[in-house]
Design a protein around this motif. Sequence first.
Motif, mmCIF file in Angstrom:
data_model
loop_
_atom_site.group_PDB
_atom_site.id
_atom_site.type_symbol
_atom_site.label_atom_id
_atom_site.label_comp_id
_atom_site.label_asym_id
_atom_site.label_seq_id
_atom_site.Cartn_x
_atom_site.Cartn_y
_atom_site.Cartn_z
ATOM 1 N N GLY A 91 -25.888 -24.490 4.634
ATOM 2 C CA GLY A 91 -26.904 -23.833 4.093
ATOM 3 C C GLY A 91 -26.966 -22.379 4.141
ATOM 4 O O GLY A 91 -27.922 -21.583 3.267
ATOM 5 N N ARG A 92 -26.045 -21.588 4.664
ATOM 6 C CA ARG A 92 -26.142 -20.265 4.504
ATOM 7 C C ARG A 92 -24.738 -19.694 4.890
ATOM 8 O O ARG A 92 -23.678 -20.526 5.405
ATOM 9 N N ILE A 93 -24.346 -18.285 4.846
ATOM 10 C CA ILE A 93 -23.209 -17.795 5.056
ATOM 11 C C ILE A 93 -23.446 -16.437 5.935
ATOM 12 O O ILE A 93 -24.036 -15.380 5.217
ATOM 13 N N ASP A 94 -23.197 -16.353 7.151
ATOM 14 C CA ASP A 94 -23.728 -15.161 8.004
ATOM 15 C C ASP A 94 -22.544 -14.028 8.239
ATOM 16 O O ASP A 94 -22.795 -12.668 8.349
ATOM 17 N N LEU A 95 -21.308 -14.553 8.195
ATOM 18 C CA LEU A 95 -20.076 -13.666 8.271
ATOM 19 C C LEU A 95 -19.077 -13.978 7.434
ATOM 20 O O LEU A 95 -18.693 -15.157 7.756
ATOM 21 N N LEU A 96 -18.558 -13.456 6.703
ATOM 22 C CA LEU A 96 -17.188 -13.658 5.920
ATOM 23 C C LEU A 96 -16.121 -12.797 6.591
ATOM 24 O O LEU A 96 -16.359 -11.550 6.492
ATOM 25 N N VAL A 97 -15.194 -13.339 7.131
ATOM 26 C CA VAL A 97 -13.946 -12.501 7.490
ATOM 27 C C VAL A 97 -12.833 -12.505 6.665
ATOM 28 O O VAL A 97 -11.942 -13.691 6.669
ATOM 29 N N ASN A 98 -12.583 -11.527 5.642
ATOM 30 C CA ASN A 98 -11.500 -11.763 4.894
ATOM 31 C C ASN A 98 -10.232 -11.469 5.513
ATOM 32 O O ASN A 98 -9.941 -10.085 5.958
ATOM 33 N N ASN A 99 -9.594 -12.526 6.137
ATOM 34 C CA ASN A 99 -8.258 -12.029 7.107
ATOM 35 C C ASN A 99 -7.057 -12.577 6.373
ATOM 36 O O ASN A 99 -5.904 -12.293 6.803
ATOM 37 N N ALA A 100 -6.993 -13.128 5.252
ATOM 38 C CA ALA A 100 -5.856 -13.875 4.701
ATOM 39 C C ALA A 100 -4.761 -12.581 4.305
ATOM 40 O O ALA A 100 -5.525 -11.517 3.810
ATOM 41 N N GLY A 101 -3.546 -12.731 4.424
ATOM 42 C CA GLY A 101 -2.641 -11.517 3.898
ATOM 43 C C GLY A 101 -1.276 -11.754 4.130
ATOM 44 O O GLY A 101 -0.863 -12.717 4.906
ATOM 45 N N LEU A 102 -0.348 -10.826 3.387
ATOM 46 C CA LEU A 102 0.995 -10.916 3.404
ATOM 47 C C LEU A 102 1.289 -9.286 4.111
ATOM 48 O O LEU A 102 0.572 -8.524 3.648
ATOM 49 N N SER A 103 2.482 -9.251 4.928
ATOM 50 C CA SER A 103 2.990 -8.065 5.063
ATOM 51 C C SER A 103 4.267 -7.616 4.201
ATOM 52 O O SER A 103 4.593 -8.566 3.459
ATOM 53 N N GLN A 104 4.926 -6.885 4.441
ATOM 54 C CA GLN A 104 6.124 -6.477 3.837
ATOM 55 C C GLN A 104 7.174 -5.596 4.660
ATOM 56 O O GLN A 104 6.550 -4.838 5.740
ATOM 57 N N ARG A 105 8.200 -5.939 4.467
ATOM 58 C CA ARG A 105 9.343 -5.062 5.265
ATOM 59 C C ARG A 105 10.619 -4.876 4.301
ATOM 60 O O ARG A 105 11.399 -5.430 4.317
ATOM 61 N N SER A 106 10.600 -3.651 3.656
ATOM 62 C CA SER A 106 11.384 -3.359 2.573
ATOM 63 C C SER A 106 11.069 -1.699 2.267
ATOM 64 O O SER A 106 10.068 -1.440 2.063
ATOM 65 N N LEU A 107 12.281 -1.198 1.789
ATOM 66 C CA LEU A 107 12.468 -0.025 1.227
ATOM 67 C C LEU A 107 11.909 0.060 -0.026
ATOM 68 O O LEU A 107 12.234 -0.733 -0.641
ATOM 69 N N CYS A 108 11.085 1.032 -0.548
ATOM 70 C CA CYS A 108 10.460 1.104 -1.917
ATOM 71 C C CYS A 108 11.679 0.833 -2.988
ATOM 72 O O CYS A 108 11.666 0.246 -3.908
ATOM 73 N N ILE A 109 12.768 1.656 -2.729
ATOM 74 C CA ILE A 109 13.710 1.510 -3.699
ATOM 75 C C ILE A 109 14.631 0.050 -3.698
ATOM 76 O O ILE A 109 15.222 -0.224 -4.814
ATOM 77 N N ASP A 110 14.398 -0.603 -2.628
ATOM 78 C CA ASP A 110 14.868 -1.970 -2.752
ATOM 79 C C ASP A 110 13.903 -3.167 -2.932
ATOM 80 O O ASP A 110 14.241 -4.355 -2.910
ATOM 81 N N THR A 111 12.657 -2.660 -3.394
ATOM 82 C CA THR A 111 11.563 -3.703 -3.550
ATOM 83 C C THR A 111 11.188 -4.001 -5.086
ATOM 84 O O THR A 111 11.003 -3.250 -5.720
ATOM 85 N N ASP A 112 11.424 -5.234 -5.384
ATOM 86 C CA ASP A 112 10.901 -5.723 -6.877
ATOM 87 C C ASP A 112 9.632 -5.705 -7.141
ATOM 88 O O ASP A 112 8.810 -5.538 -6.101
ATOM 89 N N LEU A 113 9.259 -5.044 -8.410
ATOM 90 C CA LEU A 113 7.878 -4.879 -8.683
ATOM 91 C C LEU A 113 6.939 -6.321 -8.408
ATOM 92 O O LEU A 113 5.796 -6.054 -8.140
#
Length: 285
Positions: A91-113
């Motif tokens: 009947g209601r929503i009191d708190l939304l915790v947007n917690n979904a996510g991914l991290s990354q471990r790579s140098l920019c020069i090695d990272t695909d777009l």
Amino acid sequence: MPENSKRFEFTDAVVWITGASSGIGAALAREMGRRGARLVLSARRESQLQAVRGQCVDAGVEDAAILVLPLDVERHELMPAAVTQVLERFGRIDLLVNNAGLSQRSLCIDTDLAVYKKLIDVDLLGQIALTKAVLPTMVAQGSGTLAVTSSVAGKVGAPLRTGYCAVKHGVMGFFDALRVEIAHLGLNVTTIVPGSIRTAVAHNALAGDGTAFNRPDEAIEEGMDVDDCARVIADGFAGGVEEIAVGEGPEMQLLDMKRQDPTATFRLLETMAADLIQRKPPPMP
């Protein structure tokens, strides 16, 4: 606005947590459930959500107070129906915790777009889309808190995380701006800024080619216990803290250091990056 208007009372509140199948999300579900919240648990993997449901029941949460609601935050078109399911159940929503996510471990020069696009889709646009889907309900209620799990990487540029830093800075900017837009409606925004927390985040992070990094991260392995992290976050909500920094160790000092002496912070992180690059493991065969 009353001084205590941002304090959150968990008893009987409807708390929707994304990324609830593991890590910080699962720990928040257990902790907030113990404090009396009714829970909506979302992530892609229903089997793991059911396991978290079981953990919450074991912690004393009534089974009827838990809704397992599988959701892929990249599927924006499914979000209105998901909101309807929550409202039909509670009947209601009191708190939304947007917690979904991914991290990354790579140098920019090695990272695909494509890796950058994936991070933007999951960590930034997914949070914005679900927030927009929930916002009209909270406006109609005249109350509610919208929250997001950012990171110290949302405040400071860290090596091997150009994409992750970009999206975590992005959610900080979006939710900080949203806070000032909706305060007059009686709605609150909370940003969560974790440092290194002992979870599988590094193993699940994206490598430069988009595959799973699947290696340990020393800082994460030595980080704060995830259940301790959840207690700090829940205490922050209860106390009305609008930006909850949580973690242990030197990286937490970067939050103040970046404000007080950006140049020194840049030099310190450059030294850290050089060390990481020197120790970078060879490519997987």
